[in-house]
Design a protein around this motif. Structure first.
Motif, PDB file in Angstrom:
ATOM      1  N   LYS A 277       0.516  -1.081  -0.114  1.00 33.93           N
ATOM      2  CA  LYS A 277      -0.160   0.126   0.317  1.00 33.93           C
ATOM      3  C   LYS A 277       0.382   1.623   0.028  1.00 33.93           C
ATOM      4  O   LYS A 277       0.450   1.853  -0.532  1.00 33.93           O
ATOM      5  CB  LYS A 277      -0.499  -0.569   0.682  1.00 33.93           C
ATOM      6  N   LYS A 281       0.617   0.904  -4.320  1.00 31.58           N
ATOM      7  CA  LYS A 281      -0.432  -0.540  -5.243  1.00 31.58           C
ATOM      8  C   LYS A 281      -1.878  -0.161  -5.148  1.00 31.58           C
ATOM      9  O   LYS A 281      -2.187  -0.282  -3.629  1.00 31.58           O
ATOM     10  CB  LYS A 281       0.341  -1.738  -4.599  1.00 31.58           C
ATOM     11  N   SER A 282      -2.919  -0.596  -5.920  1.00 27.66           N
ATOM     12  CA  SER A 282      -3.692  -0.144  -5.301  1.00 27.66           C
ATOM     13  C   SER A 282      -4.404  -2.062  -5.062  1.00 27.66           C
ATOM     14  O   SER A 282      -3.330  -2.758  -4.650  1.00 27.66           O
ATOM     15  CB  SER A 282      -4.322  -0.436  -7.477  1.00 27.66           C
ATOM     16  N   ASP A 284      -6.389  -4.603  -6.158  1.00 25.29           N
ATOM     17  CA  ASP A 284      -5.572  -5.140  -7.059  1.00 25.29           C
ATOM     18  C   ASP A 284      -4.748  -5.425  -7.273  1.00 25.29           C
ATOM     19  O   ASP A 284      -4.862  -7.278  -7.106  1.00 25.29           O
ATOM     20  CB  ASP A 284      -6.556  -4.591  -8.356  1.00 25.29           C
ATOM     21  N   GLU A 285      -3.912  -4.782  -7.074  1.00 23.20           N
ATOM     22  CA  GLU A 285      -2.611  -4.732  -7.990  1.00 23.20           C
ATOM     23  C   GLU A 285      -1.788  -5.644  -6.383  1.00 23.20           C
ATOM     24  O   GLU A 285      -0.978  -6.125  -6.248  1.00 23.20           O
ATOM     25  CB  GLU A 285      -1.551  -3.407  -7.756  1.00 23.20           C
ATOM     26  N   TYR A 314      -5.536  -4.858   4.080  1.00 27.61           N
ATOM     27  CA  TYR A 314      -5.695  -3.468   2.966  1.00 27.61           C
ATOM     28  C   TYR A 314      -6.314  -2.488   3.556  1.00 27.61           C
ATOM     29  O   TYR A 314      -5.272  -0.790   3.716  1.00 27.61           O
ATOM     30  CB  TYR A 314      -5.760  -3.740   1.704  1.00 27.61           C
TER      31      TYR A 314
END
Ligand SMILES: [Zn+2]
Length: 317
Positions: A277, A281-282, A284-285, A314
């Motif tokens: 994070k 990164k999203s 989904d990623e 997350y």
């Protein structure tokens, strides 16, 4: 009796379906292991499951097979239950309780407000139990409550299901020559979690702050978060010894070593997800990077899939 149960379930399903379009959903449905959703899956499982009873120590037993694990203390003051499972299991729970002893049910303690631990409250109360819980359990059972992670909105529980003895931090009960200590965790799995210690027997029910060998659900909608789960697990470790019997909310009865393994899983995955994070990164990623990979074979085999658990972590880092 069964028609009443069916009605209450379909009412819930109706409300859940009505709520899906109205609210912005935090968690994509594709992440669920089951297309029909977690709550109906849990109810269907409970409707089919046998209730297995295991005696632990000093009149304390555990019943597995109806949502969360139910602890039972038998004796002259009547049975004291911790959590009440799903109401679809009522007949089988009564049979299992009768097999333990002839004592009536006189006390019920809820570890937290979730349906898989409180759905049976109404019938257990009707059978004679006074219900004790944290004040936030009463609060959530008293109103319509949405759990975004389950994509489900619960109606207010029936009047008989609402706890009447409530506390905010600590509470003590003396029952069947046993000292029982209840203590609030502060927000962890929800904002209503408590531990219950049977002091003479050295047995602790830790509710859903421990899922033994399975990824836990964390309910951000009613105050839960990953860091609270880790703090609760550290507290569990600070009060148990190698001799303590630990009753988890889900999974089989545990020992200290199991709680250490759970703590290490939580802290490692939290760190892995936090790095992703922080890199920007999203979600989904982050899921695609498989931050739980080393643990999935053991921990990812129940309701909470690796992708769903990654999502829960997350959300909180
Ligand atoms: Zn729960």
């Amino acid at each position: 009796m069964s028609s009443t149960l069916d009605l209450s379930i379909s009412r819930r399903q109706f409300i859940a379906a009505a709520g899906v379009g109205a609210a912005v959903t935090l968690i994509p449905r594709s992440l669920f292991a089951q297309k029909k959703g977690i709550v109906p899956t849990m109810i269907d499982d409970a409707a089919k499951s046998k209730i297995e009873a295991y005696h632990l120590r000093r009149g304390i037993s555990v019943l597995e097979g109806s949502g969360g694990n139910i602890a039972v203390l038998t004796g002259k003051d009547g049975k004291l239950l911790i959590d009440s499972g799903f109401s679809v299991s009522k007949a089988r729970i009564i049979q299992a309780l009768n097999n333990l002893s002839a004592d009536p049910i006189t006390q019920l303690i809820n570890t937290h407000w979730h349906v898989d631990h409180t759905d049976g409250n109404d019938w257990v109360h009707s059978a004679g139990a006074v219900i004790t819980a944290h004040e936030n359990t009463k609060k959530h059972l008293s109103t319509s409550t949405r759990v975004e992670g389950w994509q489900y909105t619960f109606p207010p529980a029936p009047a008989g299901a609402i706890p009447t003895t409530i506390f905010s931090d600590e509470h003590r009960v003396h029952h069947n020559d046993t000292n029982i200590a209840l203590k609030y965790y502060s927000p962890a799995h929800t904002d209503s979690d408590i531990s219950v210690v049977f002091e003479e027997g050295d047995v602790i029910h830790v509710g859903d702050t421990l899922w033994n060998g399975i990824y836990p659900f964390i309910d951000y909608s009613t105050g839960g978060n990953i860091d609270g789960m880790i703090r609760a697990t550290e507290r569990n470790l600070s009060v148990i010894t190698d001799k303590t019997i630990v009753i988890p909310g889900h999974g089989s009865v545990a020992k200290r070593a199991d709680v250490i393994e759970f703590r290490d899983m939580l802290t490692t995955i939290r760190a892995n997800v936090a790095v992703l994070k922080k890199q920007g990164k999203s979600l989904d990623e982050s899921i695609a990077a498989k931050p739980t990979a080393a643990y999935d074979a053991k921990w990812g085999q129940f309701l909470i899939t690796p992708a769903f658990f990654t999502t829960l972590v997350y959300s909180g880092v």
